[in-house]
Design a protein around this motif. Structure first.
Motif, mmCIF file in Angstrom:
data_model
loop_
_atom_site.group_PDB
_atom_site.id
_atom_site.type_symbol
_atom_site.label_atom_id
_atom_site.label_comp_id
_atom_site.label_asym_id
_atom_site.label_seq_id
_atom_site.Cartn_x
_atom_site.Cartn_y
_atom_site.Cartn_z
ATOM 1 N N LEU A 1 0.808 -1.221 0.000
ATOM 2 C CA LEU A 1 0.000 0.000 0.000
ATOM 3 C C LEU A 1 0.841 1.269 0.000
ATOM 4 N N GLN A 2 2.179 1.095 0.177
ATOM 5 C CA GLN A 2 3.083 2.251 0.244
ATOM 6 C C GLN A 2 2.634 3.232 1.324
ATOM 7 N N LYS A 3 2.329 2.676 2.492
ATOM 8 C CA LYS A 3 1.894 3.485 3.621
ATOM 9 C C LYS A 3 2.696 3.098 4.859
ATOM 10 N N GLY A 4 2.783 4.025 5.806
ATOM 11 C CA GLY A 4 3.458 3.738 7.045
ATOM 12 C C GLY A 4 2.549 2.938 7.971
ATOM 13 N N GLN A 5 3.153 2.285 8.950
ATOM 14 C CA GLN A 5 2.383 1.443 9.868
ATOM 15 C C GLN A 5 1.368 2.257 10.653
ATOM 16 N N GLU A 6 1.708 3.525 10.938
ATOM 17 C CA GLU A 6 0.801 4.373 11.704
ATOM 18 C C GLU A 6 -0.441 4.761 10.902
ATOM 19 N N GLU A 7 -0.396 4.574 9.577
ATOM 20 C CA GLU A 7 -1.547 4.916 8.731
ATOM 21 C C GLU A 7 -2.526 3.763 8.583
ATOM 22 N N LEU A 8 -2.197 2.613 9.123
ATOM 23 C CA LEU A 8 -3.018 1.421 8.939
ATOM 24 C C LEU A 8 -3.644 0.975 10.255
ATOM 25 N N LYS A 9 -4.812 0.382 10.128
ATOM 26 C CA LYS A 9 -5.465 -0.319 11.224
ATOM 27 C C LYS A 9 -5.741 -1.736 10.751
ATOM 28 N N TRP A 10 -5.753 -2.695 11.680
ATOM 29 C CA TRP A 10 -5.939 -4.071 11.250
ATOM 30 C C TRP A 10 -6.640 -4.907 12.314
ATOM 31 N N ASP A 11 -7.252 -5.990 11.824
ATOM 32 C CA ASP A 11 -7.882 -6.992 12.673
ATOM 33 C C ASP A 11 -7.265 -8.341 12.342
ATOM 34 N N VAL A 12 -6.898 -9.082 13.376
ATOM 35 C CA VAL A 12 -6.346 -10.422 13.172
ATOM 36 C C VAL A 12 -7.515 -11.411 13.065
ATOM 37 N N ILE A 13 -7.792 -11.882 11.866
ATOM 38 C CA ILE A 13 -8.884 -12.833 11.645
ATOM 39 C C ILE A 13 -8.502 -14.206 12.175
ATOM 40 N N ARG A 14 -7.260 -14.605 11.917
ATOM 41 C CA ARG A 14 -6.789 -15.909 12.375
ATOM 42 C C ARG A 14 -5.302 -15.834 12.646
ATOM 43 N N ASP A 15 -4.893 -16.293 13.812
ATOM 44 C CA ASP A 15 -3.469 -16.301 14.137
ATOM 45 C C ASP A 15 -2.798 -17.525 13.518
#
Length: 295
Positions: free
Chosen positions: A23-37
């Motif tokens: 995505l060419q974005k920094g980590q601070e620009e992203l949010k995420w959900d862990v669907i499966r570990d």
């Protein structure tokens, strides 16, 4: 506008790194959900990759009343991108000159924030390197140097002799061939180390073939793709005929024939008592017997 991207990786950290790269974005620009570990076996082998969904914001198209402001912003961004292109080409010329490639023509093709630089000249094999390794290194260094400047990230792609397109076609044929072989034999196949772009090509082709799947293993720069069968073939480990561990019966060679020792026969040597057998007195035995002579 909110958008999302779902990725599979060997760890959550790896998925985050992949998302930032794609995505060419920094980590601070992203949010995420862990669907499966990540699911691992008893001995630590990865049985199932982690699945992570990333969310990010993209600017909506500006409405008509704000056209004047949009033009101004675009003009500033365009100047920044042009400046980064100048830095990239100057740096690239210096590196190529140090490699002994002085007469190299650069054809620049720009599409929004993607800039493709095509190198043309003599002895371009030196700039490409073994399987494009030198070309990849030049591309990485140029992107690193140019994007030190402030402004939006610009993705640089360096090519020569249409190598990128030919390499992609070769990798697609290779991925299809390896996947079919894995499907037929039921055994995993490990490819040579590849960069993230080439690994994505392999994953893309394998995902379209039923009965197999792929995952990446190892650490950069030796990270590899493994093609795995969904129906692995089980190997026979019982030895010869399945009776390898069976204890054989005790046998003795007797007159060139197999002679089985009866269970009621003792293995201890027997003793012979001469006096007991022949010198004992018996009612049925006489001391002297009658002697007869012929006339």
């Amino acid at each position: 506008m909110r958008k999302e991207l779902t990725l599979h990786a060997d760890s959550i950290e790896q998925a985050i790194a992949m998302a930032c790269e794609q995505l060419q974005k920094g980590q601070e620009e992203l949010k995420w959900d862990v669907i499966r570990d990540v699911k691992k076996s008893l001995f630590g082998k990865i049985k199932e990759q982690a699945e992570v969904t990333f969310y990010y914001e993209e600017q909506d198209v500006v409405e008509q009343p704000e056209v004047a402001e949009t033009v101004t912003t675009t003009s500033v961004d365009e100047d920044t991108t042009k400046h980064k292109i100048e830095i990239a080409t100057t740096y690239l010329k210096d590196v190529l000159s140090a490699m002994g490639l002085n007469d190299v023509h650069m054809d620049i093709d720009r599409e929004e924030d993607n800039v493709k630089i095509v190198l043309e000249g003599d002895n371009m094999g030196v700039a490409i390197g073994r399987r494009g390794e030198t070309l990849d290194a030049l591309q990485y260094l140029v992107s690193l140097v140019a994007n030190r400047e402030e402004g939006d990230y610009v993705r640089f792609i360096i090519d020569s002799g249409n190598f990128r397109e030919k390499r992609e076609e070769t990798l697609r044929h290779l991925a299809a061939k390896i996947a079919k072989t894995t499907l037929k034999t039921g055994r995993n196949s490990t490819l040579e180390p590849m960069n993230p772009y080439e690994r994505r090509i392999i994953h893309s082709v394998v995902s379209e073939i039923e009965g197999v799947y792929s995952k990446s293993i190892g650490e950069e720069p030796n990270r590899k793709v493994v093609v795995i069968s969904e129906h692995p073939r089980k190997s026979n480990r019982n030895g010869k005929g399945g009776n390898y561990h069976k204890k054989p019966r005790e046998r003795r060679n007797y007159d060139d024939k197999d002679y089985v020792i009866p269970k009621d026969v003792s293995n201890q040597p027997s003793t012979y008592d001469f006096e007991k057998e022949f010198l004992k007195k018996s009612s049925d035995t006489k001391l002297y017997s009658k002697i007869e002579f012929d006339d």
